[in-house]
Design a protein around this motif. Structure first.
Motif, PDB file in Angstrom:
ATOM      1  N   ALA A  43     -22.684-101.371 -17.315  1.00 15.87           N
ATOM      2  CA  ALA A  43     -22.501-101.212 -18.760  1.00 15.87           C
ATOM      3  C   ALA A  43     -23.298-100.023 -19.288  1.00 15.87           C
ATOM      4  O   ALA A  43     -22.792 -99.231 -20.106  1.00 15.87           O
ATOM      5  N   VAL A  44     -24.521 -99.852 -18.815  1.00 14.84           N
ATOM      6  CA  VAL A  44     -25.348 -98.716 -19.246  1.00 14.84           C
ATOM      7  C   VAL A  44     -24.725 -97.404 -18.777  1.00 14.84           C
ATOM      8  O   VAL A  44     -24.628 -96.437 -19.539  1.00 14.84           O
ATOM      9  N   ALA A  45     -24.296 -97.367 -17.523  1.00 16.47           N
ATOM     10  CA  ALA A  45     -23.693 -96.142 -16.989  1.00 16.47           C
ATOM     11  C   ALA A  45     -22.434 -95.771 -17.764  1.00 16.47           C
ATOM     12  O   ALA A  45     -22.254 -94.604 -18.138  1.00 16.47           O
ATOM     13  N   THR A  46     -21.586 -96.742 -18.022  1.00 18.31           N
ATOM     14  CA  THR A  46     -20.348 -96.476 -18.761  1.00 18.31           C
ATOM     15  C   THR A  46     -20.646 -95.972 -20.168  1.00 18.31           C
ATOM     16  O   THR A  46     -20.030 -95.021 -20.639  1.00 18.31           O
ATOM     17  N   ALA A  47     -21.611 -96.593 -20.827  1.00 18.63           N
ATOM     18  CA  ALA A  47     -21.975 -96.175 -22.185  1.00 18.63           C
ATOM     19  C   ALA A  47     -22.509 -94.749 -22.205  1.00 18.63           C
ATOM     20  O   ALA A  47     -22.335 -94.030 -23.196  1.00 18.63           O
TER      21      ALA A  47
END
Length: 79
Positions: A43-47
């Protein structure tokens, strides 16, 4: 950059990844043994507009996060 987040429970591995990406890291390898880490790190990487991939190793579940460099879209190659 390498982050060893073994023994840390989420959200700490995700927060360390977010800080590294915010500080300009373009390649991060993170080790995390928390079962919730894969989803939180993804989720952090995608954001952040980065890509995440698992790494095979013998230590702990690891992930490689790569953030593409900015592309100058105003550049037009001449033929």
């Amino acid at each position: 950059m390498r982050i060893d987040a073994r023994g840390l429970r989420c959200p700490w591995p995700a927060l360390r990844l977010a800080r590294a990406l915010r500080d300009g890291a373009e390649l991060v390898e993170i080790l995390s043994d928390d079962p919730a880490a894969p989803g939180e790190l993804a989720a952090v990487a995608t954001a952040a507009g980065a890509e995440i991939a698992p790494i095979d190793n013998d230590f702990a579940p690891s992930f490689r996060i790569t953030k593409p460099t900015a592309v100058n879209r105003s550049f037009t190659p001449f033929g």
